[in-house]
Design an enzyme around this catalytic site. Structure first.
Site, mmCIF file in Angstrom:
data_model
loop_
_atom_site.group_PDB
_atom_site.id
_atom_site.type_symbol
_atom_site.label_atom_id
_atom_site.label_comp_id
_atom_site.label_asym_id
_atom_site.label_seq_id
_atom_site.Cartn_x
_atom_site.Cartn_y
_atom_site.Cartn_z
ATOM 1 N N ASP A 1 41.514 34.430 39.559
ATOM 2 C CA ASP A 1 40.470 35.374 39.968
ATOM 3 C C ASP A 1 39.193 35.242 39.144
ATOM 4 O O ASP A 1 38.470 36.212 38.925
ATOM 5 C CB ASP A 1 40.984 36.831 39.884
ATOM 6 N N HIS B 1 40.715 34.273 47.500
ATOM 7 C CA HIS B 1 39.414 33.797 47.036
ATOM 8 C C HIS B 1 38.304 34.500 47.802
ATOM 9 O O HIS B 1 38.229 34.404 49.020
ATOM 10 C CB HIS B 1 39.327 32.275 47.203
ATOM 11 N N LYS C 1 36.571 31.486 41.730
ATOM 12 C CA LYS C 1 36.615 30.113 42.265
ATOM 13 C C LYS C 1 36.097 30.056 43.702
ATOM 14 O O LYS C 1 35.405 29.116 44.094
ATOM 15 C CB LYS C 1 38.060 29.575 42.222
HETATM 16 P P1 GDP Z 1 39.076 33.694 42.801
HETATM 17 O O1 GDP Z 1 40.500 34.002 43.131
HETATM 18 O O2 GDP Z 1 38.928 32.869 41.579
HETATM 19 O O3 GDP Z 1 38.318 33.117 43.958
HETATM 20 O O4 GDP Z 1 38.394 35.096 42.450
HETATM 21 P P2 GDP Z 1 38.540 36.473 43.274
HETATM 22 O O5 GDP Z 1 37.735 36.380 44.493
HETATM 23 O O6 GDP Z 1 39.970 36.856 43.411
HETATM 24 O O7 GDP Z 1 37.924 37.488 42.232
HETATM 25 C C1 GDP Z 1 36.621 37.331 41.747
HETATM 26 C C2 GDP Z 1 35.845 38.619 42.038
HETATM 27 O O8 GDP Z 1 34.610 38.551 41.379
HETATM 28 C C3 GDP Z 1 35.527 38.797 43.511
HETATM 29 O O9 GDP Z 1 35.470 40.157 43.807
HETATM 30 C C4 GDP Z 1 34.128 38.161 43.623
HETATM 31 O O10 GDP Z 1 33.383 38.670 44.711
HETATM 32 C C5 GDP Z 1 33.530 38.577 42.319
HETATM 33 N N1 GDP Z 1 32.504 37.694 41.755
HETATM 34 C C6 GDP Z 1 32.513 36.344 41.653
HETATM 35 N N2 GDP Z 1 31.438 35.925 40.950
HETATM 36 C C7 GDP Z 1 30.753 37.038 40.602
HETATM 37 C C8 GDP Z 1 29.572 37.277 39.818
HETATM 38 O O11 GDP Z 1 28.941 36.360 39.286
HETATM 39 N N3 GDP Z 1 29.171 38.585 39.674
HETATM 40 C C9 GDP Z 1 29.871 39.624 40.227
HETATM 41 N N4 GDP Z 1 29.422 40.865 40.015
HETATM 42 N N5 GDP Z 1 30.977 39.428 40.949
HETATM 43 C C10 GDP Z 1 31.425 38.155 41.116
HETATM 44 P P1 IMO Z 2 43.779 33.196 42.759
HETATM 45 O O1 IMO Z 2 43.812 31.832 43.398
HETATM 46 C C1 IMO Z 2 45.638 35.995 40.003
HETATM 47 C C2 IMO Z 2 49.980 35.811 39.592
HETATM 48 C C3 IMO Z 2 50.765 37.002 40.096
HETATM 49 C C4 IMO Z 2 51.942 36.973 39.149
HETATM 50 C C5 IMO Z 2 52.182 35.477 38.963
HETATM 51 C C6 IMO Z 2 53.291 34.909 39.848
HETATM 52 O O2 IMO Z 2 43.236 34.250 43.641
HETATM 53 O O3 IMO Z 2 43.144 33.135 41.421
HETATM 54 P P2 IMO Z 2 53.418 34.378 42.452
HETATM 55 O O4 IMO Z 2 53.254 35.279 43.634
HETATM 56 O O5 IMO Z 2 52.468 33.256 42.392
HETATM 57 O O6 IMO Z 2 54.849 33.959 42.260
HETATM 58 O O7 IMO Z 2 53.106 35.348 41.188
HETATM 59 O O8 IMO Z 2 50.963 34.838 39.269
HETATM 60 N N1 IMO Z 2 49.072 35.191 40.584
HETATM 61 C C7 IMO Z 2 47.747 35.335 40.564
HETATM 62 N N2 IMO Z 2 46.958 36.087 39.774
HETATM 63 N N3 IMO Z 2 45.082 35.218 40.951
HETATM 64 C C8 IMO Z 2 45.852 34.443 41.731
HETATM 65 O O9 IMO Z 2 45.327 33.549 42.601
HETATM 66 C C9 IMO Z 2 47.255 34.498 41.592
HETATM 67 N N4 IMO Z 2 48.294 33.895 42.193
HETATM 68 C C10 IMO Z 2 49.405 34.320 41.558
HETATM 69 O O10 IMO Z 2 50.017 38.184 39.987
HETATM 70 O O11 IMO Z 2 51.575 37.495 37.900
HETATM 71 MG MG MG Z 3 41.725 35.638 43.533
#
Ligand code: GDP
Ligand code: IMO
Ligand code: MG
Length: 441
Positions: free
Chosen positions: A13, A41, A16
């Protein structure tokens, strides 16, 4: 030709999805190579706001072709829903999204077993660790649940490596039916023993045959396509799911995910020779978050504090509240070393605005000696002393800033400290969730 991997340098999170979306404009191929729909994502662009689980986040760039490699595990209903949604919103994926027939399928029993295993281990364990709320770590995490997303990820990868998996290629003959029958015999015994309800062969068979007929137009062997692309000098963007410290080998085992999350996974998961991967972008959140169990050394436990509220997020896949902590530079430095990160993309710098003081963990010590993250295991991390540095924050809203020079001096210093300490230059800085809220250096 470039092959660029985008990886998360923390516990997932990191942002990416946003990074892949803004980098995809110059790419011929965008590919997923690991994990499954445990990934969530977030992409915010001219098409709207999306939480993408399986389709590569770069698919919005109309010039790109999306690839889902054999290293990805697929919940067919999730993929069907995502394809339909992307087609409806005008993004359009037909004839430019290909799924490897080598990819393994998440079956209903994988999801059931994921839940049953978690319950058996003590699903209440969040693994919240240290500093402030007592010996939670020792009590709850020792044999506790991982806190999985319950999408069947652990069980499907276990079946993959123990030769019990079901792949798309099995649907081209009656191999699917044969393999399903065996699996249901095995899995139903375990499900019943753990207090669950047995699955019915006909029901599962029909549902999955139906999935196959819907997804068949997208299933295609990727080997020649990828090899021809590499030889023709095309640009590839490889989108990792999860983060470095959820990696099965290098993460905080057993509080990890079931797939390799470092760029080498793209080699097996997509069929790209390692020497082609010359650029590795480490996406790094300006603080730290983690969902589920396991250690988070810099965790902030004071739920009433201003910083806890500022850093708070809701998980894109499960809707759980993400745990939060200060930036841990030993973690980022380890990710840079492990994956050969060539550039960092720093996200959510805007979220730090308004703090008087920001804390950063610069390194770890054990018994007074400097140690690296890799010197201890997940349980040992609880005994590590963290070396914190306090730096001055900034009060200005930076969400409209688009050049490094315009940032407040203390924000610039924060960025410089990160690149010097982590060992890779910060090339992009996120100042908001939208695609355009990005500073390029
Ligand atoms: P990922 O799994 O790595 O793609 O990340 P997620 O989407 O799960 O979580 C990242 C969160 O941060 C999401 O709510 C995005 O919209 C937010 N986000 C990403 N880059 C930025 C940033 O530069 N500023 C802010 N405020 N939010 C961001
Ligand atoms: P993105 O791609 C954050 C965490 C789960 C749990 C552990 C194992 O959005 O960054 P699983 O269901 O994979 O067997 O769970 O991994 N987990 C993540 N945490 N972002 C993710 O993906 C995750 N994918 C799995 O919360 O702790
Ligand atoms: Mg994520």
């Amino acid at each position: 030709m470039t092959v660029t991997a985008v990886i998360g340098s923390q516990w997932g999170d990191e942002g990416k999805g946003k990074a892949v979306d803004f980098l995809a404009g110059s790419m011929d191929y965008v590919a997923r190579f690991n994990g499954g729909n445990n990934a969530g994502h977030t992409v915010i662009n001219e098409y709207g706001t999306f939480k993408i689980h399986l389709v590569p986040s770069g698919i919005f760039a109309q010039n790109t072709t999306g690839l889902i490699g054999g290293g990805v595990v697929i919940d067919p209903q999730v993929l069907i829903d995502e394809i339909e949604m992307l087609n409806k919103t005008g993004v359009g994926v037909d004839d430019r999204l290909w799924v490897s027939p080598r990819s393994h399928l998440i079956m209903p029993y994988h999801k059931i077993l994921d839940g049953l295993y978690e319950e058996a281990k003590g699903a209440g364990a969040t693994g919240t660790t240290r500093r402030g709320i007592g010996p939670v770590f020792a009590d709850k995490v020792s044999a506790g649940a991982t806190g999985t997303t319950r999408r069947g990820i652990g069980p499907v990868f276990a079946d993959k490596v123990s030769y019990n998996g079901i792949r798309w290629t099995d649907f081209t003959s009656d191999m699917f039916e044969q393999r399903l029958q065996v699996q249901l015999q095995l899995k139903n015994k375990i499900i019943i023993a753990l207090g669950g309800e047995a699955l019915k062969y006909e029901e599962v068979r029909n549902t999955y045959r139906d999935y196959y007929s819907k997804l068949k137009p997208y299933i295609k062997e990727l080997f020649s396509l990828v090899q021809d692309g590499l030889k023709a000098g095309k640009n590839f963007l490889l989108e990792q799911a999860m983060g470095t410290f959820l990696d099965t080998d290098w993460g905080t085992y057993p509080f990890v995910t079931a797939s390799t999350t470092i760029p080498s996974a793209a080699s097996a998961g997509l069929g790209i020779p390692p020497r082609y991967i010359t650029n590795v972008i480490g996406v790094t959140k300006a603080y730290t978050t983690r969902v589920g169990g396991g250690p988070l050394p810099t965790e902030i436990n004071d739920t009433d504090s201003e910083v806890y509220k500022k850093f708070g997020e809701v998980a894109a896949t499960t809707g759980r509240v993400r745990r939060v902590g200060w930036l841990d530079l030993e973690i980022v430095r380890t990710a840079v070393d492990l994956s050969g990160v060539t550039e960092l993309c720093l996200t959510k710098l805007d979220t730090l605005s308004g703090l008087e003081e920001i804390q950063v963990c610069m390194g770890y010590k054990l018994n007074g000696n400097n140690i690296r993250y890799a010197d201890v295991d997940a349980y040992g991390l609880d005994k590590v002393e963290l070396t914190y540095k306090k730096v001055k924050g900034w009060q200005q809203d930076i969400t409209q800033v688009r050049t490094f020079e315009e940032l407040p001096q203390t924000a610039k210093d924060y960025v410089t400290m990160i690149e010097e300490s982590a060992g890779a230059p910060v090339k992009w800085i996120g100042v908001g969730p939208q695609r355009e809220a990005t500073i390029r250096r």
